[in-house]
Enzyme design. Structure first.
Site, PDB file in Angstrom:
ATOM      1  CG  HIS A  10       0.160   6.179  -0.779  1.00  0.00           C
ATOM      2  ND1 HIS A  10      -0.872   6.832  -1.418  1.00  0.00           N
ATOM      3  CD2 HIS A  10      -0.396   5.605   0.315  1.00  0.00           C
ATOM      4  CE1 HIS A  10      -2.001   6.635  -0.738  1.00  0.00           C
ATOM      5  NE2 HIS A  10      -1.736   5.896   0.318  1.00  0.00           N
ATOM      6  CG  HIS A  29       0.398   8.842  -7.019  1.00  0.00           C
ATOM      7  ND1 HIS A  29      -0.734   9.161  -6.304  1.00  0.00           N
ATOM      8  CD2 HIS A  29       0.241   9.437  -8.228  1.00  0.00           C
ATOM      9  CE1 HIS A  29      -1.531   9.894  -7.061  1.00  0.00           C
ATOM     10  NE2 HIS A  29      -0.965  10.086  -8.227  1.00  0.00           N
ATOM     11  CG  HIS A  40      -1.826   1.151   1.351  1.00  0.00           C
ATOM     12  ND1 HIS A  40      -3.164   1.088   1.021  1.00  0.00           N
ATOM     13  CD2 HIS A  40      -1.613   2.431   1.746  1.00  0.00           C
ATOM     14  CE1 HIS A  40      -3.722   2.274   1.203  1.00  0.00           C
ATOM     15  NE2 HIS A  40      -2.803   3.111   1.655  1.00  0.00           N
ATOM     16  CD  GLU A  41       1.495   3.631   3.639  1.00  0.00           C
ATOM     17  OE1 GLU A  41       1.684   4.692   3.010  1.00  0.00           O
ATOM     18  OE2 GLU A  41       0.431   3.403   4.248  1.00  0.00           O
TER      19      GLU A  41
HETATM   20 ZN   LIG Z   1      -3.047   5.194   1.855  1.00  0.00          ZN
END
Ligand SMILES: [Zn+2]
Length: 676
Positions: free
Chosen positions: A471, A474, A467-468
């Site tokens: 990010h 991105h 998940h991290e």
């Molecule tokens: Zn998040």
């Protein structure tokens, strides 16, 4: 002048952590604020007519040094803090908010911004420039810059009252939480609790000079008790205490505060020319309007409800068979769900952990990024770190161009806050023709290695890392001109797409084969375990969905309509919950009076975004699954239209460019097992 106010003479301009002294920060901030002010003054005092370049662009590039020092400082305050840093944060925060207020309230500056905005149709701007102009203009107009003086003052008065009411709301919830405790002295009262939870309850009792066990409304105490305690009457007592915070008609009651907050928000929105508070908020969201949000929530509700009802019936039957429960109540839900889950899956962390050695999982994430986006991660030891635990990487593309610097900080320690997050030390932007590459970081709190065992992650920690890392991608792949539109600077209900989509790879056999090998034997994780992980991940998804939707609908009922006629908080709530309740209503409970997300935090008209993000990531991942989870064409599109674009265009436009159509909820419903 401190080192912070100079150009860092370091490899890749990375932060010179070892040379920064805490006492440097305050003066560095002050110097940087003065520099930023001077940059703003230069824009305002420019004798040339306002243009996009000399006003909007100049404004966005201003304050670079201040931003750099701020991200450095506040990242340290989260990941490696101490009393000194916290004290500086107390001093600095008001200076920073004063500075940003000065900009928003700067009438001469707004005059120039407005002049550019009013001539926007003649300016032949690129999409990114048009988005930036709109964003800058709204940062003033949404704070009342267009209002007459008397209305401006009214707005300030509302804002002041709102911030006081939000504070009071939070204080009441906290006081209610701290006020309650359940003191238990019979061993039979804590039957069912896991050893760890029992031990914690005993220690808490001891710390207050009591014998036996103490249960409170804090999550680490409340959740295990509701999930495991066999004593149904005590669960009822605890559940009712938890559910009635701010609802006792005493000096800690929040009913009036709720009504005041929603009415003030409505008044504020009307003053600014919006129909309701939700219209105001959603203007800067992917969802855009309350109508769209309500349609979204109701469509999901219609599709999830049959599954939820079926799950509820099964749970009822199970509880009846097991304990003769005639009417399932709210305080039974976590307890019997857990019992049923254990019966069906028999899956625990200890079975999975040997397959998820931290180093292997990191390699797995890097391999996924290489297969999808052609990125390579090379560990480098030439740059400064703020702690020895931090790993540092140079990220390059297939042609060996620098993409980003990447920091990863995995283990808990004193001075690091809980949870996991992604952040950056340097933003990406194109300035003076040069593409400045970002410095991105992820911070987690994973299981530490011991003398005899490496760091072995739970499956939850594995998905957290992905998940991290999503990010982080991105941020790393950002490729925009203006810093305020770069990377993760996107609308709130869009920002979780890159992170949540990446979690999907953790459930795929093709991915797990790459890295999920037993740390001792090297054996690849057995597929039957993977199937169990998948099945248990969607256990009771129907009821969970209904619960999330009920919160979203309650939020919209408070903020998406004119609230002036509402006088009874509980009555309003029962109506809002009408279509989503499976359990009987508990008369003495009220959700709104402790719904801190929307009345204290920043989630008003935004609770739907949890589900919205899930719909997006499931729909986007479905596209990968259709073409192959490492399909290059789909990955290229995801990079080109989502990861590299930041907030340069409306998220719906970007999404449609990637997917070819608007997101649909079917993929999520299918993944969750709610439809076939
Ligand atoms: Zn998040």
């Amino acid at each position: 002048m401190t080192i912070l106010n100079t150009t860092f003479n370091t490899p890749y301009n990375t932060a010179p952590f070892s040379k920064i002294k805490n006492e440097d920060f305050l003066s560095a901030f002050k110097v940087a604020i003065e520099k930023a002010k001077a940059e703003i003054d230069a824009i305002v005092n420019n004798t040339e007519l306002p243009t996009f370049e000399n006003t909007i662009e100049a404004l966005d590039y201003s304050g670079e040094e201040l931003d750099r020092i701020s991200s450095l400082f506040f990242n340290l305050n989260s990941a490696e803090t101490n009393d000194e840093i916290q004290k500086i944060a107390q001093e600095v925060s008001p200076l920073l908010s004063e500075f940003s207020n000065d900009i928003t309230l700067n009438e001469a500056l707004f005059k120039r911004v407005k002049a550019v905005y009013n001539s926007k149709d003649d300016l032949k701007l690129t999409t990114e420039q048009a988005t930036l102009l709109d964003k800058k203009y709204k940062s003033f107009s949404r704070n009342g810059a267009n209002l007459q003086e008397d209305k401006k003052q009214k707005l300030r008065a509302i804002d002041k009252e709102l911030s006081q009411l939000k504070l009071k709301f939070g204080e009441h919830v906290l006081a209610e939480t701290n006020k309650f405790e359940m003191h238990l002295t019979n061993e039979s009262d804590v039957l069912g609790l896991p050893e760890g939870a029992k031990e914690a309850a005993k220690q808490l009792a001891e710390s207050k000079g009591k014998d036996g066990w103490l249960i409170t409304l804090d999550y680490p105490s409340y959740i295990p008790f509701m999930t495991y305690a066999d004593n149904r009457e005590l669960r009822e007592k605890l559940s009712k205490a938890f559910g009635s915070k701010g609802f006792h008609n005493d000096d800690l009651d929040n009913q009036d505060i709720v009504l005041k907050i929603v009415n003030l928000r409505f008044e504020r929105a009307q003053l600014l020319g919006y129909k309701t508070h939700a219209h105001f908020v959603l203007e800067e969201r992917m969802a855009q309007t309350p109508e769209k949000v309500n349609d979204f929530l109701n469509e999901l509700l219609e599709k999830a409800k049959p599954a939820a009802e079926k799950e509820f019936e099964e749970l009822e039957t199970f509880a009846k068979e097991l304990d003769g429960i005639e009417q399932l109540q709210k305080w039974d839900s976590a307890y019997y769900s857990e019992k049923l889950k254990q019966k069906l899956f028999d899956l625990d962390d200890e079975k999975l952990k040997p397959y998820f050695k931290l180093e292997n999982v990191i390699d797995g994430a890097f391999t996924v990024a290489e297969k999808l986006f052609g990125l390579r991660f090379e560990e480098i030891n030439t740059i400064d770190k703020y702690h020895d635990d931090v790993l540092t990487y140079k990220v390059v593309d297939a042609e060996n161009n620098l993409v980003s610097i990447f920091y990863a900080d995995f283990f808990p320690r004193a001075g690091k806050r809980n949870g996991a997050w992604m952040t950056s030390y340097k933003p990406q932007m194109i300035k003076n023709g040069k593409n400045e590459r970002p410095h991105v970081s992820i911070v987690c709190n994973f299981t530490k290695p011991t003398k005899s065992k490496p760091s072995l992650l739970t499956f939850n920690e594995v998905t957290t890392l992905f998940h991290e890392f999503g990010h982080a991608l991105h941020g790393m792949l950002a490729n925009t001109t203006y810093p305020s539109l770069s990377g993760t600077s996107v609308y709130w209900d869009f920002v979780e797409l890159p992170s949540q989509i990446l979690e999907n790879w953790c459930y795929e056999e093709e991915t797990l084969k790459l890295f999920a090998t037993h740390y001792e034997t090297g054996e690849v994780i057995p597929m039957e375990l993977v199937e169990k992980i998948k099945a248990s991940a969607t256990f009771h998804e129907g009821m969970q969905t209904l619960r999330q939707l009920s919160f979203g609908l309650l939020d919209m009922s408070w903020h998406g309509l004119n609230p002036t006629a509402i006088s009874d908080v509980k009555k309003h709530e029962i109506e809002a919950f009408g279509k989503t309740q499976l359990y009987p209503d508990v008369e003495e409970n009220c959700m709104s009076t402790a719904f801190a997300h929307i009345f204290q935090g920043g989630y008003s008209s935004g609770y739907y975004s949890y589900k919205w993000a899930e719909v997006l990531d499931a729909d986007a991942f479905e596209y990968f699954k259709e073409e192959g989870i490492f399909n290059k064409t789909v990955a290229d599109k995801f990079k080109a239209y989502i990861l590299s674009q930041g907030g340069t265009d409306s998220p719906m436009t970007l999404y449609k460019k990637f997917r070819g159509q608007e997101p649909k909820p079917e993929a999520l419903l299918k993944r969750a097992g709610l439809i076939k």
